[in-house]
Design an enzyme around this catalytic site. Structure first.
Site, PDB file in Angstrom:
ATOM      1  N   SER A 152      68.097  -1.019 -30.634  1.00 29.13           N
ATOM      2  CA  SER A 152      68.596  -1.468 -29.336  1.00 29.13           C
ATOM      3  C   SER A 152      69.704  -0.541 -28.875  1.00 29.13           C
ATOM      4  O   SER A 152      70.463  -0.006 -29.691  1.00 29.13           O
ATOM      5  CB  SER A 152      69.147  -2.899 -29.432  1.00 29.13           C
ATOM      6  OG  SER A 152      69.840  -3.265 -28.250  1.00 29.13           O
TER       7      SER A 152
ATOM      8  N   TYR B 228      74.833  -9.099 -33.733  1.00 28.02           N
ATOM      9  CA  TYR B 228      73.583  -8.444 -33.334  1.00 28.02           C
ATOM     10  C   TYR B 228      73.779  -6.937 -33.218  1.00 28.02           C
ATOM     11  O   TYR B 228      72.974  -6.154 -33.719  1.00 28.02           O
ATOM     12  CB  TYR B 228      73.107  -9.029 -32.004  1.00 28.02           C
ATOM     13  CG  TYR B 228      71.898  -8.335 -31.428  1.00 28.02           C
ATOM     14  CD1 TYR B 228      70.633  -8.543 -31.960  1.00 28.02           C
ATOM     15  CD2 TYR B 228      72.024  -7.485 -30.329  1.00 28.02           C
ATOM     16  CE1 TYR B 228      69.516  -7.912 -31.428  1.00 28.02           C
ATOM     17  CE2 TYR B 228      70.922  -6.851 -29.787  1.00 28.02           C
ATOM     18  CZ  TYR B 228      69.663  -7.062 -30.336  1.00 28.02           C
ATOM     19  OH  TYR B 228      68.576  -6.436 -29.811  1.00 28.02           O
TER      20      TYR B 228
END
Length: 236
Positions: free
Chosen positions: A131, A145
């Site tokens: 990501s 995350y």
């Protein structure tokens, strides 16, 4: 791309980006299998549509992940797409939920990559979906995350050194906002996310799948240990 007679395994292939990757490799002639966990109906539809094979596998279970990769035999391409996100102030998050995310987002890609490399022929390709939040986290509530996605960067750099002598490459694809069930283009966060971007729209899963296919193809034979961001300049 022509992946005829190539064996491809996608971890996390029943929905969103993963399903687009399965469809892309199947359309390009590969023999594709993929895993799923919480969406058996979606997995069945993707398998029927593409002629691929779906396996129920919990990516939080290290031994299950290793076993699925091992049982797949010598792979030409491994794509690790499975991943989850939890949101909230770090001081308030459930430690068990955080640890489960670490198992799915960090441990599974590492162990799957290592196990695949044991059997991969020269020219093998490993692609892990990370990501842009591994590079940039512009909002609160996603520290754990972001940690998992940054960890993949170090993993790829290190494993590139280990796997390179065997002719195997490993790369990270780092999407920004992509139009999926988890992050819909018309969702409540769209205006905030688009405000950071040069191209003010969500990306499409097929655009990510195209980048994965290129990294898995012959033109990317000299590309390894690298991060490939596809985010409309979200992280610029």
């Amino acid at each position: 791309m022509d992946f005829t007679n190539k064996s491809v395994l996608v971890l996390g292939g029943s929905r969103g980006i993963g399903a687009a990757i399965v469809r892309r490799f199947a359309a390009d002639g590969a023999k594709v299998s993929f895993t799923y966990s919480g969406s058996p109906e979606a997995a069945q539809l993707v398998a029927e549509e593409t002629g691929s094979t779906a396996f129920s596998t919990d990516s939080a279970d290290r031994d299950a992940v290793i076993g699925r990769v091992r049982d797949s035999g010598p792979l030409d391409v491994l794509v690790v797409n499975s991943g989850i996100a939890i949101f909230g102030d770090a001081r308030e998050q459930d430690p068990d939920a955080v640890d489960r995310m670490f198992r799915i987002n960090i441990h599974a890609p590492y162990h799957a990559s290592v196990e695949a490399a044991r059997q991969m022929p020269p020219g093998g390709r490993i692609v892990v979906i990370g990501s842009v939040n591994g590079d940039r986290m512009p909002m609160p509530g996603l520290a754990s995350y972001a940690l998992t996605k940054s960890a993949l960067q170090g993993m790829a750099r290190g494993l590139a050194r280990d796997f390179g002598p065997g002719g195997i490459t490993i790369n990270i694809v780092q999407p920004g906002p992509i139009d999926t069930e988890a992050n819909p283009a018309d969702g409540p966060m769209k205006d905030l996310m688009h405000s950071f971007m040069a191209i003010k729209r969500h990306g499409r899963p097929e655009e990510v799948a195209a980048m994965v296919a290129w990294l898995a193809g012959p033109e990317a034979g000299f590309v390894t240990g690298a991060m490939h961001t596809i985010d409309g300049a979200f992280g610029a």
